[in-house]
Design a protein around this motif. Structure first.
Motif, short mmCIF file in Angstrom:
data_model
loop_
_atom_site.label_atom_id
_atom_site.label_comp_id
_atom_site.label_asym_id
_atom_site.label_seq_id
_atom_site.Cartn_x
_atom_site.Cartn_y
_atom_site.Cartn_z
N VAL A 133 0.84 -1.20 0.00
CA VAL A 133 0.00 0.00 0.00
C VAL A 133 0.87 1.25 0.00
N HIS A 134 1.93 1.24 0.79
CA HIS A 134 2.80 2.42 0.85
C HIS A 134 3.58 2.62 -0.44
N ARG A 135 3.97 1.52 -1.08
CA ARG A 135 4.65 1.67 -2.37
C ARG A 135 3.72 2.29 -3.40
N PHE A 136 2.46 1.91 -3.37
CA PHE A 136 1.50 2.54 -4.28
C PHE A 136 1.39 4.04 -4.00
N ALA A 137 1.25 4.41 -2.72
CA ALA A 137 1.11 5.82 -2.37
C ALA A 137 2.36 6.60 -2.77
N VAL B 114 -3.59 4.00 3.62
CA VAL B 114 -3.13 5.37 3.36
C VAL B 114 -4.35 6.18 2.95
N ALA B 115 -4.54 7.31 3.64
CA ALA B 115 -5.69 8.17 3.38
C ALA B 115 -5.25 9.45 2.69
N PHE B 116 -6.11 9.95 1.81
CA PHE B 116 -5.86 11.21 1.10
C PHE B 116 -7.01 12.17 1.42
N GLU C 92 -8.57 10.06 -9.94
CA GLU C 92 -7.42 9.42 -10.57
C GLU C 92 -6.74 8.47 -9.59
N ILE C 93 -6.63 8.86 -8.33
CA ILE C 93 -6.05 7.96 -7.33
C ILE C 93 -6.90 6.70 -7.19
N GLU C 94 -8.21 6.88 -7.17
CA GLU C 94 -9.12 5.72 -7.10
C GLU C 94 -8.87 4.77 -8.26
N ARG C 95 -8.76 5.33 -9.46
CA ARG C 95 -8.57 4.50 -10.64
C ARG C 95 -7.25 3.73 -10.54
N ARG C 96 -6.19 4.43 -10.16
CA ARG C 96 -4.88 3.79 -10.07
C ARG C 96 -4.85 2.74 -8.96
N ALA C 97 -5.46 3.03 -7.84
CA ALA C 97 -5.46 2.08 -6.73
C ALA C 97 -6.21 0.81 -7.10
N THR C 98 -7.34 0.95 -7.76
CA THR C 98 -8.10 -0.21 -8.17
C THR C 98 -7.30 -1.04 -9.17
#
Length: 269
Positions: free
Chosen positions: A113-117, A139-141, A158-164
């Motif tokens: 999760v942190h690598r994604f953030a 991780v919260a935005f 965009e963050i939602e799209r990338r996280a999914t």
């Protein structure tokens, strides 16, 4: 209390009648503490902390169920004699315990999760006035207070799209987006775990946000399954509360002050 007194009394009577078989459960932010622009600036008043300590001496269980880490929730509330379910039920910090119990599968996702953030464009986040909050494997935005909310929301989407696409779960709250491990967590999990562990048969839950609707639904399932005899679902009114919060509530109170009045009634017995 910000509702008709007869309605309030009738709703609370099952817990008042048998406190030794009852639990008082609640959210923190927006329920016990005011919503603030930066989560680290939140605080619970001394009055509410004292009420929770009084309730802990009278009821089978008092617990705060939060999206914050369990240790952070305890620091914020400041009452060691109650339980804290943190990270939406993935952590459980028992009364008096030094360290929380953490679901192993949940903990194993922290690095990913942190690598994604870390992969997100820091400059674009800064320009959109989106703040990152690290909560262990979550991780919260946050975009509360952003001057250009349209720009902030475009970046959040965009963050939602990338996280999914990266295989993570996402969840929106009150001007916050959480990127989470793709495992079952939620306040419903915390509620069921506490019922199983502490064996109370009557429960009240108070909350103000979409994640609290999950707790409301779980209380109803536990009653239908015979694990609970009585439930009281308390919605804390705010301008940002989701409509389902009121639809599934048994009692509605006006803000944190209204919920504090309800806690005071429970403490008086």
């Amino acid at each position: 209390m910000a509702l008709a007194p007869p309605e309030a009394q009738a709703a609370l009577e099952p817990l008042l009648a048998e406190p030794g078989r009852s639990a008082v459960l609640c959210d923190i932010d927006g329920t016990l503490a005011p919503i603030v622009e930066r989560p680290e600036e939140a605080h619970v008043s001394e009055e509410i902390a004292r009420l929770l300590a009084r309730l802990a001496r009278r009821y089978r269980l008092v617990a705060c169920i939060s999206g914050r880490r369990a240790s952070e929730a305890r620091r914020l509330v400041g009452v060691g004699a109650i339980a804290y379910a943190g990270s939406h039920g993935a952590e459980l910090l028992l009364p008096g315990a030094r360290e929380p119990e953490v679901a192993a599968e949940f903990r194993s996702w922290e690095g990913r999760v942190h690598r994604f953030a870390d992969s997100l464009p820091a400059r674009e986040l800064r320009l959109a006035q989106i703040r990152r909050e690290d909560k262990g494997p979550i991780v919260a935005f946050h975009w509360r207070g952003a001057r250009d909310e349209r720009r902030a929301l475009a970046m959040i989407e965009e963050i939602e799209r990338r996280a999914t696409a990266a295989g993570l779960a996402v969840h929106r709250g009150r001007k916050v987006l959480e990127c989470r491990p793709p495992i079952e967590i939620g306040k419903h999990r915390a509620v069921r775990q506490l019922v199983t562990r502490f064996g109370f048969s009557r429960a009240l839950f108070g909350g103000d946000d979409a994640t609290d609707v999950d707790a409301f639904a779980e209380l109803e399932r536990l009653r239908a399954d015979g694990h609970l005899e009585q439930v009281v679902r308390v919605a804390v009114r705010s301008d940002e509360a989701p409509p389902d919060l009121y639809r599934f509530a048994d009692v509605v109170v006006e803000g944190i002050g209204g919920f504090a009045s309800l806690l005071r009634r429970l403490a008086e017995g």
